[in-house]
Design a protein around this motif. Structure first.
Motif, mmCIF file in Angstrom:
data_model
loop_
_atom_site.group_PDB
_atom_site.id
_atom_site.type_symbol
_atom_site.label_atom_id
_atom_site.label_comp_id
_atom_site.label_asym_id
_atom_site.label_seq_id
_atom_site.Cartn_x
_atom_site.Cartn_y
_atom_site.Cartn_z
ATOM 1 N N VAL A 12 1.053 4.250 56.327
ATOM 2 C CA VAL A 12 2.496 4.019 56.364
ATOM 3 C C VAL A 12 2.688 2.488 56.341
ATOM 4 C CG1 VAL A 12 4.609 5.053 57.261
ATOM 5 C CG2 VAL A 12 2.438 5.858 58.116
ATOM 6 N N LEU A 350 12.271 6.837 59.235
ATOM 7 C CA LEU A 350 12.243 7.593 57.977
ATOM 8 C C LEU A 350 13.375 7.192 57.039
ATOM 9 C CD1 LEU A 350 11.157 11.029 59.449
ATOM 10 C CD2 LEU A 350 9.767 9.487 58.047
ATOM 11 N N ALA A 353 11.858 5.121 54.407
ATOM 12 C CA ALA A 353 10.671 5.729 53.779
ATOM 13 C C ALA A 353 10.295 5.020 52.475
ATOM 14 C CB ALA A 353 10.915 7.216 53.526
ATOM 15 N N ASP A 354 11.288 4.573 51.708
ATOM 16 C CA ASP A 354 10.969 3.896 50.435
ATOM 17 C C ASP A 354 10.208 2.598 50.689
ATOM 18 O OD1 ASP A 354 12.065 5.800 48.839
ATOM 19 O OD2 ASP A 354 14.028 4.822 48.693
ATOM 20 N N GLU A 357 6.709 3.397 51.888
ATOM 21 C CA GLU A 357 5.885 4.026 50.853
ATOM 22 C C GLU A 357 5.021 3.005 50.130
ATOM 23 O OE1 GLU A 357 4.575 5.328 47.124
ATOM 24 O OE2 GLU A 357 6.326 4.006 47.222
ATOM 25 N N ASP A 360 1.792 2.722 51.967
ATOM 26 C CA ASP A 360 1.149 3.978 52.372
ATOM 27 C C ASP A 360 0.072 4.352 51.347
ATOM 28 O OD1 ASP A 360 1.094 6.095 54.248
ATOM 29 O OD2 ASP A 360 2.077 7.401 52.795
ATOM 30 N N ARG A 376 11.026 14.169 55.368
ATOM 31 C CA ARG A 376 11.505 12.864 54.868
ATOM 32 C C ARG A 376 10.415 11.814 54.852
ATOM 33 N NH1 ARG A 376 15.646 11.133 58.667
ATOM 34 N NH2 ARG A 376 16.060 9.483 57.169
ATOM 35 N N ARG A 377 9.164 12.261 54.963
ATOM 36 C CA ARG A 377 8.067 11.288 54.983
ATOM 37 C C ARG A 377 7.914 10.563 53.641
ATOM 38 N NH1 ARG A 377 2.826 13.426 58.216
ATOM 39 N NH2 ARG A 377 1.926 12.059 56.616
ATOM 40 N N PRO A 378 7.307 9.383 53.653
ATOM 41 C CA PRO A 378 7.162 8.605 52.407
ATOM 42 C C PRO A 378 6.423 9.372 51.313
ATOM 43 C CG PRO A 378 6.540 7.268 54.306
ATOM 44 C CD PRO A 378 6.811 8.638 54.833
ATOM 45 N N ARG A 381 8.878 11.332 49.351
ATOM 46 C CA ARG A 381 9.657 10.446 48.476
ATOM 47 C C ARG A 381 8.856 10.044 47.252
ATOM 48 N NH1 ARG A 381 14.334 8.815 51.124
ATOM 49 N NH2 ARG A 381 14.815 7.672 49.226
#
Ligand code: GUN
Length: 500
Positions: A12, A350, A353-354, A357, A360, A376-378, A381
């Protein structure tokens, strides 16, 4: 890229890094916890912090040392490391916190920085202005301009090999925090504490803390080591690390102990309320709650401080292991279940998340779907972003059931991700472990995936065959995607029937 900080692993926004501290010649592994050493009052001797608790770095207050005749002379004479009896890295603060608490201090930024250098600090701090949360915009801007000019003046002071903090202020204005992060990074200073978050943490505003840090991080960029100034409660370490914080300082271990409070990763307990000690540290194994309560004040305070340190360092080890395994978000999610304010913090995380990401890893061990927040986790997305760029042709079946020859192509659909070609079934994160009893959020995200793919391929005919998605999710599927509910055989007969 920062030349004293190297990233080793990420998960993350969290990272394991190495901070090289040239003045002492030591390397500190981050995320790291710096116990605060009160030069006037040592609850646990600094040497013990190093040898028994594994502290590689600590923090003390250069301003307090400079204002006490005995401490000042001793520090100038033998140096800070010998004064404290600590051989790891020593960071010093400048008196900014005292400025924020009492309204004034009796030094200048250049003076106190020079003093920190002369007593042998490894990392020094100029006098920044900690603007409190919710301050007027004009005040936040004016304070920030003063802080920035002090950061730019650091080069006029001889700081030798001492690393220098460039605190990031800006109250609760994300745009100011982001600009402050960008300007701080441009100074070429070494470490970047996010300041004035203590009032947010003390009032459990973890969601606002998340927004402040996320904004600062956008300005600072990935390569800068980030310290969350004044954050020492282990319940929020995982959340802050997942955002990209690398250093913490804990006065909490001693302050809470003095007040008969016992830290846990789920919150704070009053010793008087504990019949049992819910912890495996040596203090809690060797004593009962009743025995600690019956101790003399000094001994009780020391035992509680030791427990508080054990639980804090233990949580940091757990976090580092989670980064290596790629399951830091599962740990954050577990912590979010310990306290409603932490859940707000996780939900706020979250929202970014963008941003998360981008750091991650593309592949990890496993994705555990643990609550509706997991939707709603990366990784979800990222999958949707990919769908919005994929091109397919012909007539395509998106199905929770079996393949079907009546179509040009037959993709799998798995909540919360949505559709994907069967060839990707064994790749991360599509190997996710999800519960049988999924919540609506997972289906809604899967529907969003269907929409991304359909919008990217306006000329393709899609059929979605599902096992009873909730109406709220089906409402999100574009009208031009035919929707069919699968029967018990899991096979779709190829007839187009849109659900009423
Ligand atoms: N300690 C806790 N918060 C702060 C801050 O904003 N600035 C400084 N210098 N020290 C702090």
């Amino acid at each position: 890229m920062n030349d004293v900080f190297e990233l080793r692993r990420t998960d993350v926004g969290g990272r394991i890094g190495e901070l090289r501290v040239p003045r002492s010649g030591v390397t500190v592994e981050t995320p790291a916890l710096m116990p605060v050493i009160n030069p006037n009052l040592q609850t646990v001797a600094p040497k013990r912090l190093e040898t028994e608790f594994g502290a590689e770095i600590c923090i003390t207050n250069g301003y307090i040392i400079s204002k006490n005749d005995d401490l000042r002379e001793a520090a100038l004479d033998v140096g800070l490391h010998e004064l404290l009896d600590f051989s790891g890295a020593v960071m010093t603060d400048s008196g900014s916190f005292q400025l924020a608490e009492y309204g004034e201090i009796d030094t200048t930024s250049a003076e106190i920085l020079d003093f920190q250098y002369r007593i042998g600090a490894d990392i020094g701090t100029p006098v920044d202005l900690p603007t409190p949360p919710d301050a007027d915009r004009e005040r936040a801007e004016a304070d920030l301009a003063t802080t920035q000019s002090r950061l730019e003046s650091v080069e006029a002071v001889d700081t030798g090999e001492m690393l220098v903090n460039a605190p990031v202020q800006g109250s609760t204005y994300p745009d100011l925090r982001e600009a402050a992060g960008r300007d701080a990074a441009a100074t070429g200073l070494d470490l970047f504490p996010v300041g004035a978050v203590v009032p947010l943490l003390n009032s459990y505003r973890y969601d606002d803390m998340v927004d402040v840090v996320a904004a600062a991080k956008r300005g600072l960029g990935a390569g800068s080591p980030v310290h969350l100034f004044g954050a020492g409660h282990p319940m929020m370490f995982a959340l802050a690390v997942a955002l990209g914080c690398d250093l913490f300082d804990s006065a909490a271990y001693a302050l809470y102990a003095r007040d008969d409070r016992y830290l846990t990763v789920r919150g704070t307990e009053r010793l008087a309320d504990l019949e049992y000690l819910p912890c495996e540290c040596p203090v809690c194994v060797e004593h009962t709650a009743e025995a600690i309560e019956g101790m003399e004040d000094d001994e009780r305070e020391t035992r509680l401080a030791e427990h508080n340190l054990h639980v804090s360092f233990g949580e940091l080890r757990r976090i580092k292991q989670a980064i290596r395994r790629g399951n830091l978000l599962e740990l954050v999610e577990t912590r979010a279940r310990g306290h409603p304010a932490m859940l707000d913090g996780y939900r706020a995380l979250l929202d970014h998340a963008d941003q998360l990401e981008t750091s991650d890893p593309a592949s990890k061990d496993a994705f555990f779907y643990l609550s509706s927040e997991s939707a709603r986790r990366p990784e979800v997305r990222r999958h949707h972003d990919r769908l919005s760029r994929l091109s397919v042709a012909g007539r395509v079946l998106l199905t929770e059931g079996d393949e079907n020859d009546a179509f040009d192509d037959s993709w799998r659909v798995v909540p919360p991700f949505g559709p994907f070609p069967r060839a990707l079934s064994e790749t991360y994160p599509l190997t996710a472990e999800v519960p049988d009893r999924l919540d609506d959020a997972a289906y809604e995200q899967a529907a969003r995936g269907v929409r991304e793919l359909a919008e990217a391929n306006p000329d393709v005919e899609f059929v979605l065959a599902h096992h009873g998605w909730p109406a709220r999710a089906l409402d999100r599927v574009p009208d031009r995607v035919a929707v069919e509910r699968l029967g018990s055989t899991d096979e779709y007969d190829g007839e187009d029937e849109t659900e009423p």
